[in-house]
Scaffold this active site. Structure first.
Site, PDB file in Angstrom:
ATOM      1  N   TYR A  95       0.834  -1.209   0.000  1.00 21.68           N
ATOM      2  CA  TYR A  95       0.000   0.000   0.000  1.00 21.68           C
ATOM      3  C   TYR A  95       0.865   1.254   0.000  1.00 21.68           C
ATOM      4  O   TYR A  95       0.485   2.276  -0.576  1.00 21.68           O
ATOM      5  CB  TYR A  95      -0.948  -0.010   1.197  1.00 21.68           C
ATOM      6  CG  TYR A  95      -2.145  -0.890   0.975  1.00 21.68           C
ATOM      7  CD1 TYR A  95      -3.253  -0.426   0.265  1.00 21.68           C
ATOM      8  CD2 TYR A  95      -2.175  -2.194   1.451  1.00 21.68           C
ATOM      9  CE1 TYR A  95      -4.351  -1.239   0.041  1.00 21.68           C
ATOM     10  CE2 TYR A  95      -3.263  -3.013   1.233  1.00 21.68           C
ATOM     11  CZ  TYR A  95      -4.348  -2.530   0.522  1.00 21.68           C
ATOM     12  OH  TYR A  95      -5.428  -3.341   0.292  1.00 21.68           O
ATOM     13  N   GLU A 135      -8.144  -6.841   5.385  1.00 22.76           N
ATOM     14  CA  GLU A 135      -7.427  -7.966   4.788  1.00 22.76           C
ATOM     15  C   GLU A 135      -6.709  -8.792   5.845  1.00 22.76           C
ATOM     16  O   GLU A 135      -6.629 -10.022   5.727  1.00 22.76           O
ATOM     17  CB  GLU A 135      -6.468  -7.452   3.715  1.00 22.76           C
ATOM     18  CG  GLU A 135      -7.212  -6.979   2.476  1.00 22.76           C
ATOM     19  CD  GLU A 135      -6.466  -5.966   1.640  1.00 22.76           C
ATOM     20  OE1 GLU A 135      -5.214  -5.920   1.728  1.00 22.76           O
ATOM     21  OE2 GLU A 135      -7.123  -5.205   0.897  1.00 22.76           O
TER      22      GLU A 135
END
Length: 395
Positions: A95, A135
């Site tokens: 990310y 997640e």
């Protein structure tokens, strides 16, 4: 939480984003793959070439900016994306890479000033943390259940069976001989392929077609004209070969009570998640009406016809119908087959309006066509659930 100044700054960029369109995300992906080519092992490069992934990411960015003051409105999209990310085994540090290239793209394309870049940096950080947490939860749930695992696990192809001229099914058992994770009917497996024929690792998601049994999974793969992975699985993979799988994931799954009527509506290979749903309804002794409604080009490409007929023979409440766009004379004479495009109003038994839940899968144009018919018949949007193969599109 984001402060009001940051929110206002983000919203002020919406017209610029809309005017730029997917050129924004095209620049982003080009930049990211140049500086971080290792990510090509994760992304489906076919979706990069045809523009689908660029469009999907652009729509997601615009949706985030539009709903920046009402993030709960984005939760369904977050869940769908998080499930897909989990199948790719996305890690938190990735990310940071995406965020770096997103901000650099904004700077290189627009030179919007530091205030705008700071605002988007904060906004991206909030969204990234939402995904990272969700997640992480998904990974823990997958690994923590009986037969579950995190990452990838080797499976052997124990059966490879052509189901039509275009679709072949693969039965997969774990190499270690242990139990395997349960799944919700409608979910998918991610298949990881590394082979000298491919420059990068290839990852594809395929719907599960059997019901959970703790011993094996079954998927079905359509041969795509330009599909490198589908061609590999059809032409190269053999019984006895080993491939690697992520645990089952997906936000599209059967969720009804035994008294809920169900319509499983599909076209082409879109019937694959419906097969899992149908087998589960049968084995759960579903009490309400079930409609299996499928569209195919012709009998040659119509897969799993015998399997559906076998289920129908033991499930009195199941009504099964197929529409052939290029119907043969034999198919057209069948009491359960129609010639032409799917027309739900032509069903001998009308669909029950009350409490009916409709599950759709197939080409986007088909799902739009079927959804319009359902709405015209009185079905509400909340009763319609659908799955897109590939990047998500709103029907």
């Amino acid at each position: 939480m984001l402060d009001q100044q940051t929110i206002a700054t983000i919203k002020s960029t919406i017209p610029l984003l809309a005017e730029t369109g997917p050129a924004l995300t095209a620049h982003f992906y080009q930049r990211m793959f140049h500086h971080n080519p290792e990510l090509k092992d994760i992304f489906n490069m076919s979706n990069q070439r045809n523009g689908d992934q660029r469009e999907a990411l652009f729509n997601a960015i615009c949706a985030y900016a539009t709903h920046i003051e009402n993030l709960p409105a984005l939760l369904p999209a977050v869940e769908r994306i998080a499930q897909k990310h989990a199948s790719f085994n996305i890690q938190p540090e990735q990310y940071q890479i995406v965020g770096t290239h997103l901000l650099a793209t904004l700077e290189e394309m627009f030179q919007p000033g530091q205030a705008v870049l700071d605002a988007w940096g904060k906004a991206y950080g909030v969204l990234a943390n939402v995904f990272i947490q969700r997640e992480s939860d998904i990974y823990q749930q997958s690994a923590g259940q009986n037969g579950g695992w995190h990452g990838i696990r080797p499976f052997r192809i124990v059966a490879k069976q052509p189901q039509s001229s275009l679709i072949t099914s693969f039965t997969l058992e774990p190499v270690d001989g242990g139990p395997i994770a349960a799944f919700r009917p409608g979910q998918y497996l991610a298949v990881y392929i590394r082979d000298k024929r491919f420059e990068y690792q290839e990852i594809r998601q395929y719907s599960l077609t059997n019901e959970p049994n703790g011993r094996y999974y079954r998927i079905a793969v359509k041969r795509e004209t330009m599909g490198s992975v589908s061609g590999y699985l059809h032409d190269v993979a053999r019984e006895g070969d080993v491939i690697e799988l992520a645990a089952p994931h997906g936000d599209f799954y059967l969720e009804v009570t035994p008294e809920t009527p169900v319509a499983l509506i599909s076209a082409g290979v879109g019937q694959t998640p419906m097969l899992s749903m149908l087998h589960s309804l049968k084995n759960q002794q579903h009490q309400a009406d079930i409609f299996w409604l499928h569209a195919a080009e012709n009998t040659e490409v119509h897969a799993f016809a015998d399997e559906i007929a076998d289920v129908a023979a033991t499930l009195p409440q199941l009504q099964s119908y197929v529409w052939y766009r290029e119907a043969s004379s034999e198919a057209a004479r069948s009491a359960h087959a129609f010639h032409g495009l799917m027309a739900l109003k032509d069903l001998p038994t009308p669909l029950p309006m009350t409490n009916l839940h409709c599950y759709l899968c197939g080409p986007v144009a088909f799902m739009q066509f079927a959804a319009r018919q359902l709405l015209e018949l009185g079905i509400t949007e909340s009763q319609i659930h659908y799955e897109c193969f590939g990047p998500h599109k709103v029907i």
